[in-house]
Write a protein that holds these residues in place. Structure first.
Motif, PDB file in Angstrom:
ATOM      1  N   UNK A  44       0.849  -1.188   0.000  1.00  0.00           N
ATOM      2  CA  UNK A  44       0.000   0.000   0.000  1.00  0.00           C
ATOM      3  C   UNK A  44       0.887   1.242   0.000  1.00  0.00           C
ATOM      4  N   UNK A  45       1.932   1.214   0.818  1.00  0.00           N
ATOM      5  CA  UNK A  45       2.913   2.296   0.906  1.00  0.00           C
ATOM      6  C   UNK A  45       4.292   1.646   1.008  1.00  0.00           C
ATOM      7  N   UNK A  46       5.270   2.142   0.276  1.00  0.00           N
ATOM      8  CA  UNK A  46       6.591   1.506   0.335  1.00  0.00           C
ATOM      9  C   UNK A  46       7.301   1.686   1.678  1.00  0.00           C
ATOM     10  N   UNK A  47       6.976   2.770   2.416  1.00  0.00           N
ATOM     11  CA  UNK A  47       7.552   2.989   3.745  1.00  0.00           C
ATOM     12  C   UNK A  47       6.430   3.471   4.658  1.00  0.00           C
ATOM     13  N   UNK A  48       6.242   2.785   5.777  1.00  0.00           N
ATOM     14  CA  UNK A  48       5.248   3.204   6.757  1.00  0.00           C
ATOM     15  C   UNK A  48       5.657   2.650   8.123  1.00  0.00           C
ATOM     16  N   UNK A  49       4.925   3.037   9.149  1.00  0.00           N
ATOM     17  CA  UNK A  49       5.273   2.589  10.503  1.00  0.00           C
ATOM     18  C   UNK A  49       4.019   2.367  11.328  1.00  0.00           C
ATOM     19  N   UNK A  50       4.203   1.646  12.427  1.00  0.00           N
ATOM     20  CA  UNK A  50       3.136   1.409  13.394  1.00  0.00           C
ATOM     21  C   UNK A  50       3.722   1.549  14.787  1.00  0.00           C
ATOM     22  N   UNK A  60       7.627   0.268  18.313  1.00  0.00           N
ATOM     23  CA  UNK A  60       7.516   0.879  16.991  1.00  0.00           C
ATOM     24  C   UNK A  60       8.060  -0.080  15.945  1.00  0.00           C
ATOM     25  N   UNK A  61       7.407  -0.095  14.791  1.00  0.00           N
ATOM     26  CA  UNK A  61       7.848  -0.924  13.672  1.00  0.00           C
ATOM     27  C   UNK A  61       7.802  -0.098  12.394  1.00  0.00           C
ATOM     28  N   UNK A  62       8.886  -0.167  11.636  1.00  0.00           N
ATOM     29  CA  UNK A  62       8.947   0.481  10.330  1.00  0.00           C
ATOM     30  C   UNK A  62       8.925  -0.631   9.294  1.00  0.00           C
ATOM     31  N   UNK A  63       8.082  -0.477   8.278  1.00  0.00           N
ATOM     32  CA  UNK A  63       8.013  -1.434   7.180  1.00  0.00           C
ATOM     33  C   UNK A  63       8.499  -0.752   5.910  1.00  0.00           C
ATOM     34  N   UNK A  64       9.570  -1.311   5.323  1.00  0.00           N
ATOM     35  CA  UNK A  64      10.095  -0.811   4.048  1.00  0.00           C
ATOM     36  C   UNK A  64       9.943  -1.943   3.033  1.00  0.00           C
ATOM     37  N   UNK A  65       9.257  -1.644   1.942  1.00  0.00           N
ATOM     38  CA  UNK A  65       9.006  -2.653   0.921  1.00  0.00           C
ATOM     39  C   UNK A  65       9.743  -2.302  -0.355  1.00  0.00           C
ATOM     40  N   UNK A  66      10.477  -3.274  -0.873  1.00  0.00           N
ATOM     41  CA  UNK A  66      11.160  -3.108  -2.156  1.00  0.00           C
ATOM     42  C   UNK A  66      10.095  -3.199  -3.251  1.00  0.00           C
ATOM     43  N   UNK A  67       9.927  -2.136  -4.009  1.00  0.00           N
ATOM     44  CA  UNK A  67       8.873  -2.099  -5.019  1.00  0.00           C
ATOM     45  C   UNK A  67       9.141  -3.040  -6.194  1.00  0.00           C
ATOM     46  N   UNK A  68      10.389  -3.467  -6.369  1.00  0.00           N
ATOM     47  CA  UNK A  68      10.719  -4.406  -7.446  1.00  0.00           C
ATOM     48  C   UNK A  68      10.396  -5.841  -7.041  1.00  0.00           C
ATOM     49  N   UNK A  69      10.880  -6.255  -5.879  1.00  0.00           N
ATOM     50  CA  UNK A  69      10.729  -7.651  -5.454  1.00  0.00           C
ATOM     51  C   UNK A  69       9.493  -7.869  -4.578  1.00  0.00           C
ATOM     52  N   UNK A  70       8.885  -6.781  -4.102  1.00  0.00           N
ATOM     53  CA  UNK A  70       7.743  -6.821  -3.184  1.00  0.00           C
ATOM     54  C   UNK A  70       8.105  -7.465  -1.847  1.00  0.00           C
ATOM     55  N   UNK A  71       9.380  -7.493  -1.526  1.00  0.00           N
ATOM     56  CA  UNK A  71       9.858  -8.047  -0.254  1.00  0.00           C
ATOM     57  C   UNK A  71       9.828  -6.940   0.795  1.00  0.00           C
ATOM     58  N   UNK A  72       9.148  -7.193   1.881  1.00  0.00           N
ATOM     59  CA  UNK A  72       9.052  -6.208   2.956  1.00  0.00           C
ATOM     60  C   UNK A  72      10.042  -6.547   4.059  1.00  0.00           C
ATOM     61  N   UNK A  73      10.678  -5.510   4.596  1.00  0.00           N
ATOM     62  CA  UNK A  73      11.572  -5.663   5.734  1.00  0.00           C
ATOM     63  C   UNK A  73      11.011  -4.832   6.864  1.00  0.00           C
ATOM     64  N   UNK A  74      10.935  -5.420   8.049  1.00  0.00           N
ATOM     65  CA  UNK A  74      10.401  -4.734   9.215  1.00  0.00           C
ATOM     66  C   UNK A  74      11.525  -4.464  10.202  1.00  0.00           C
ATOM     67  N   UNK A  75      11.581  -3.236  10.691  1.00  0.00           N
ATOM     68  CA  UNK A  75      12.541  -2.833  11.711  1.00  0.00           C
ATOM     69  C   UNK A  75      11.726  -2.531  12.960  1.00  0.00           C
ATOM     70  N   UNK A  76      11.968  -3.270  14.028  1.00  0.00           N
ATOM     71  CA  UNK A  76      11.162  -3.155  15.245  1.00  0.00           C
ATOM     72  C   UNK A  76      12.052  -2.703  16.390  1.00  0.00           C
TER      73      UNK A  76
END
Length: 109
Positions: A44-50, A60-76
């Motif tokens: 939905x958004x390439x970078x967002x947080x909760x 806190x969690x940051x979600x960064x999604x690679x728009x090419x591979x659709x792989x999301x990485x979460x930083x908590x």
């Protein structure tokens, strides 16, 4: 990038690698941030947080999604509810380029 496991041993993150659930429980960046990769996702958004608000801590969690591979990485990361730590959390979110954040709290917090 180096991470420390629960025995304070340094582990290196595998570039684009995936980890077992057990390994993920112990992966930490030097600042205490936990790193988690998704299997695949719906972007939905390439970078967002909760932020999950508790009486004495903020998770806190940051979600960064690679728009090419659709792989999301979460930083908590965990922060306290002290004003100085809330400011630190704001800077941490800004470092990741977060513009959208959702918050959840049960109760009056």
């Amino acid at each position: 990038m180096a991470v420390k496991n629960n025995r304070n041993q340094v582990k290196h993150l595998k570039s684009g690698g995936s980890y077992s659930s057990e390994e993920l429980r112990f992966l930490r960046l030097d600042d205490g941030t936990t790193v988690v990769h998704s299997a695949d996702g719906d972007i939905r958004r390439p970078v967002c947080a909760a932020i999950d608000v508790h009486k004495e801590i903020l998770m806190a969690a940051v979600c960064k999604t690679d728009t090419e591979t659709l792989k999301a990485t979460f930083y908590v990361r965990k922060f306290t509810t002290m004003n100085s730590d809330i400011r630190s959390m704001a800077l941490w979110l800004k470092e990741y380029g977060v513009q959208d954040v959702c918050m959840e709290s049960t109760g009056k917090y």
